[in-house]
Scaffold this active site. Structure first.
Site, PDB file in Angstrom:
ATOM      1  N   LYS A   1       6.187   0.661 -20.908  1.00  0.00           N
ATOM      2  CA  LYS A   1       5.048   1.476 -20.468  1.00  0.00           C
ATOM      3  C   LYS A   1       5.430   2.508 -19.423  1.00  0.00           C
ATOM      4  CE  LYS A   1       1.006  -1.317 -21.544  1.00  0.00           C
ATOM      5  NZ  LYS A   1      -0.170  -2.026 -21.051  1.00  0.00           N
TER       6      LYS A   1
ATOM      7  N   LYS B   1       5.295  -1.927 -32.557  1.00  0.00           N
ATOM      8  CA  LYS B   1       4.180  -2.825 -32.894  1.00  0.00           C
ATOM      9  C   LYS B   1       2.882  -2.040 -33.103  1.00  0.00           C
ATOM     10  CE  LYS B   1       2.131  -4.283 -28.527  1.00  0.00           C
ATOM     11  NZ  LYS B   1       0.808  -4.789 -28.400  1.00  0.00           N
TER      12      LYS B   1
ATOM     13  N   LYS C   1      -3.466  -0.475 -30.322  1.00  0.00           N
ATOM     14  CA  LYS C   1      -4.690   0.325 -30.229  1.00  0.00           C
ATOM     15  C   LYS C   1      -4.481   1.560 -29.363  1.00  0.00           C
ATOM     16  CE  LYS C   1      -6.699  -3.686 -27.952  1.00  0.00           C
ATOM     17  NZ  LYS C   1      -6.144  -3.879 -26.611  1.00  0.00           N
TER      18      LYS C   1
HETATM   19  P1  ATP Z   1      -2.364  -2.707 -27.762  1.00  0.00           P
HETATM   20  O1  ATP Z   1      -2.915  -2.913 -29.112  1.00  0.00           O
HETATM   21  O2  ATP Z   1      -3.049  -1.554 -27.039  1.00  0.00           O
HETATM   22  O3  ATP Z   1      -0.863  -2.565 -27.744  1.00  0.00           O
HETATM   23  P2  ATP Z   1      -1.986  -5.053 -26.221  1.00  0.00           P
HETATM   24  O4  ATP Z   1      -1.138  -5.843 -27.088  1.00  0.00           O
HETATM   25  O5  ATP Z   1      -1.276  -4.389 -25.077  1.00  0.00           O
HETATM   26  O6  ATP Z   1      -2.805  -3.966 -26.964  1.00  0.00           O
HETATM   27  P3  ATP Z   1      -4.249  -6.861 -26.092  1.00  0.00           P
HETATM   28  O7  ATP Z   1      -5.211  -6.127 -26.906  1.00  0.00           O
HETATM   29  O8  ATP Z   1      -4.734  -7.475 -24.857  1.00  0.00           O
HETATM   30  O9  ATP Z   1      -3.096  -5.937 -25.570  1.00  0.00           O
HETATM   31  O10 ATP Z   1      -3.608  -7.961 -27.000  1.00  0.00           O
HETATM   32  C1  ATP Z   1      -4.392  -9.054 -27.408  1.00  0.00           C
HETATM   33  C2  ATP Z   1      -3.526 -10.019 -28.148  1.00  0.00           C
HETATM   34  O11 ATP Z   1      -3.080  -9.437 -29.377  1.00  0.00           O
HETATM   35  C3  ATP Z   1      -2.260 -10.407 -27.385  1.00  0.00           C
HETATM   36  O12 ATP Z   1      -2.072 -11.794 -27.523  1.00  0.00           O
HETATM   37  C4  ATP Z   1      -1.156  -9.669 -28.077  1.00  0.00           C
HETATM   38  O13 ATP Z   1       0.078 -10.348 -28.023  1.00  0.00           O
HETATM   39  C5  ATP Z   1      -1.684  -9.621 -29.511  1.00  0.00           C
HETATM   40  N1  ATP Z   1      -1.140  -8.465 -30.224  1.00  0.00           N
HETATM   41  C6  ATP Z   1      -1.302  -7.168 -29.883  1.00  0.00           C
HETATM   42  N2  ATP Z   1      -0.689  -6.360 -30.768  1.00  0.00           N
HETATM   43  C7  ATP Z   1      -0.119  -7.174 -31.703  1.00  0.00           C
HETATM   44  C8  ATP Z   1       0.667  -6.943 -32.873  1.00  0.00           C
HETATM   45  N3  ATP Z   1       0.966  -5.706 -33.258  1.00  0.00           N
HETATM   46  N4  ATP Z   1       1.087  -8.008 -33.600  1.00  0.00           N
HETATM   47  C9  ATP Z   1       0.770  -9.277 -33.206  1.00  0.00           C
HETATM   48  N5  ATP Z   1       0.042  -9.561 -32.103  1.00  0.00           N
HETATM   49  C10 ATP Z   1      -0.402  -8.535 -31.358  1.00  0.00           C
END
Ligand code: ATP
Ligand code: LTN
Length: 270
Positions: free
Chosen positions: A128, A211, A214
């Site tokens: 980040k 990955k 969002k």
């Molecule tokens: P972002 O989608 O913005 O990258 P993030 O992962 O930083 O979001 P959260 O939305 O809080 O944050 O994630 C919620 C849960 O979803 C966490 O347990 C994270 O590990 C899981 N997660 C997020 N993206 C993935 C992915 N691409 N594949 C599997 N698990 C995921």
């Protein structure tokens, strides 16, 4: 009170407590298939065997600048998505992180046992901040994993369902819990991460090396859980694929591997 008979239940008569789960999701946008397969589906399944607390982690979200009205809407949306996915409010507790000040209070106490070096090594921090070397990188981003540790340790959670990307943060939580317990006596439960074997890391549809996220630049990166069927169809058709004609999983075929992983996780076929 002294002189009064002790009417509390003797420890041996108390029913054994069910193991506890804690997990958090940031209200930073529409939840997507990666969130569902990596975490939410586990939230729902673990209600059968555990007492669960699921948290909308708005204090984590503000480590990057948020618009007030959007943060408020996203916080409600994430809670709604928990419910729509099958988190049952009769059985599980759903909370907003900032409504429970003890999360921040414990984070401060844990700051006194956390090391700069271990926080600097967190890959999410490095991703980040582009390495974490700049003068104007927010302290909140740096300290983010300590607040996450506080979230988990506050509830004495035994298990933490998360996607693979959060494994390192749960390991740090374990280290902080052990360090604290060694210094001050047994206080915290040392939690285990629970990472789905079939969908630990769903990759972006437009870039299978990163990955699904969002916060990605393009909406063609992710399938939002609220996308209507025609939009999902269009996104799948536009997804990046690999060269060659063979449809198979392999290290040389990251895009097809990702699409087949999604298909397999949803259809529950190997
Ligand atoms: P972002 O989608 O913005 O990258 P993030 O992962 O930083 O979001 P959260 O939305 O809080 O944050 O994630 C919620 C849960 O979803 C966490 O347990 C994270 O590990 C899981 N997660 C997020 N993206 C993935 C992915 N691409 N594949 C599997 N698990 C995921
Ligand atoms: N850091 C996590 C969100 C999160 C979390 C938690 C997950 C905050 N606190 C406690 C599990 C347990 C993320 O970015 N996905």
């Amino acid at each position: 009170m002294s002189g009064q008979p002790d009417t509390s239940t003797p420890p041996e008569a108390k029913p054994a407590r069910r193991p506890r789960v804690f997990s958090g999701t940031q209200p930073t946008g529409a939840l997507h298939l990666g969130n569902y397969l990596g975490a939410l589906r586990g939230y729902v399944a673990m209600q059968e065997t555990h007492d669960c607390v699921y948290c909308v982690v708005d204090l984590h979200a503000i480590t990057v600048r948020q618009k007030r009205a959007e943060l408020r809407r996203n916080t409600i949306d994430v809670a709604n998505t928990f419910l729509a996915s099958g988190v049952d409010p009769e059985r599980s507790i759903i909370i907003v992180q900032s409504h429970v000040p003890q999360h921040s209070e414990l984070a401060w106490i844990l700051n006194t046992v956390a090391y700069m070096g271990e926080l600097r090594r967190m890959t999410q921090f490095k991703d980040k901040t582009g390495g974490g070397e700049g003068e104007s990188i927010g302290v909140g981003l740096f300290d983010y994993p300590v607040l996450m540790a506080a979230d988990i340790l506050l509830y004495r959670a035994d298990a933490v369902p998360v996607g693979e990307d959060q494994k390192q943060h749960v390991e740090l939580t374990r280290d902080l819990a052990e360090r604290f317990n060694n210094a001050f006596g047994k206080t915290f439960v040392v939690p285990e991460p629970v990472i789905p074997a079939d969908a630990a890391r769903i990759m972006g549809l437009d870039d299978p090396l990163k990955k699904m996220s969002k916060s990605a630049g393009s909406e063609y990166n992710y399938i939002a859980l609220m996308d209507p069927p025609d939009v999902i169809r269009r996104k799948i058709k536009r997804a990046v694929t690999d060269s060659g004609t063979e449809v198979r999983v392999g290290e040389d075929k990251p895009a097809l591997t990702n699409l087949l992983t999604v298909y397999s996780a949803l259809s529950r076929e190997p």
